[in-house]
Design a protein around this motif. Structure first.
Motif, PDB file in Angstrom:
ATOM      1  N   ARG A  59      30.512 -29.571  63.478  1.00  0.00           N
ATOM      2  CA  ARG A  59      31.528 -28.874  64.826  1.00  0.00           C
ATOM      3  C   ARG A  59      30.937 -29.447  66.060  1.00  0.00           C
ATOM      4  O   ARG A  59      29.569 -29.496  66.105  1.00  0.00           O
ATOM      5  CB  ARG A  59      31.565 -27.522  64.547  1.00  0.00           C
ATOM      6  CG  ARG A  59      32.265 -26.836  65.662  1.00  0.00           C
ATOM      7  CD  ARG A  59      32.419 -25.126  65.432  1.00  0.00           C
ATOM      8  NE  ARG A  59      32.914 -24.644  66.727  1.00  0.00           N
ATOM      9  CZ  ARG A  59      34.257 -24.440  66.631  1.00  0.00           C
ATOM     10  NH1 ARG A  59      35.037 -25.259  65.659  1.00  0.00           N
ATOM     11  NH2 ARG A  59      34.645 -23.950  67.794  1.00  0.00           N
ATOM     12  N   THR A 115      41.375 -22.967  59.688  1.00  0.00           N
ATOM     13  CA  THR A 115      40.323 -22.335  58.818  1.00  0.00           C
ATOM     14  C   THR A 115      40.526 -22.972  57.268  1.00  0.00           C
ATOM     15  O   THR A 115      41.731 -23.017  56.912  1.00  0.00           O
ATOM     16  CB  THR A 115      40.560 -20.947  58.607  1.00  0.00           C
ATOM     17  OG1 THR A 115      40.374 -20.361  59.900  1.00  0.00           O
ATOM     18  CG2 THR A 115      39.338 -20.375  57.653  1.00  0.00           C
ATOM     19  N   THR A 117      39.921 -23.213  53.458  1.00  0.00           N
ATOM     20  CA  THR A 117      39.990 -22.522  52.303  1.00  0.00           C
ATOM     21  C   THR A 117      39.675 -23.687  51.167  1.00  0.00           C
ATOM     22  O   THR A 117      39.573 -24.664  51.131  1.00  0.00           O
ATOM     23  CB  THR A 117      41.469 -21.909  51.833  1.00  0.00           C
ATOM     24  OG1 THR A 117      42.228 -22.849  51.539  1.00  0.00           O
ATOM     25  CG2 THR A 117      41.974 -20.949  52.951  1.00  0.00           C
TER      26      THR A 117
END
Length: 134
Positions: A59, A115, A117
């Motif tokens: 990130r 997000t 998964t």
């Protein structure tokens, strides 16, 4: 005692104001397992390393770092844990990317825009980007 006097005394002891090394906190178990992993592969040949693929997500924050800190440490002590600043991940604006590399190849950089998964990770990252490396 003034701040100038303190700086002079620290300079006499070969201490300088420097940016701390930013590290993730590792537990003794993490350290032991990492050392065990490295020792088990210390004598590997190029052919054995050719069968390994490393993957990682990272990130990158868009905003500037407002936690600019400094430590007083002597030269050559950058890796000393006493002068390291532990960092923790926090929610800020930024971008997350995924990539993989092997002995003689690498994957494209994959932008992660929402997000992740397990299903999305397998179907949209591993299958199209990592399987070709293998």
């Amino acid at each position: 005692m003034s701040s100038g006097s303190i700086r002079s005394r620290l300079a006499e002891g070969h201490m300088r104001s420097r940016c701390p090394l930013s590290v993730l906190p590792l537990t003794p178990i993490h350290r032991r397992l990492r050392l065990k992993w490295c020792r088990a592969r210390g004598n590997w040949t190029a052919a054995e390393w050719n069968q390994v693929v490393f993957i990682d997500e990272s990130r990158f924050n868009v905003s500037s770092d407002i936690n600019r800190s400094r430590v007083w440490r002597p030269r050559g002590e950058r890796l000393n844990p006493a002068f390291a600043l532990q960092r923790h991940t926090i929610l800020t604006s930024g971008v997350m990317v995924w990539a993989a590399f092997a002995y003689n190849t690498r994957s494209p950089l994959v932008l992660i825009v929402f997000t992740m998964t397990a299903r999305w990770y397998v179907h949209d990252i591993l299958q199209p980007h990592m399987l070709p490396l293998m």
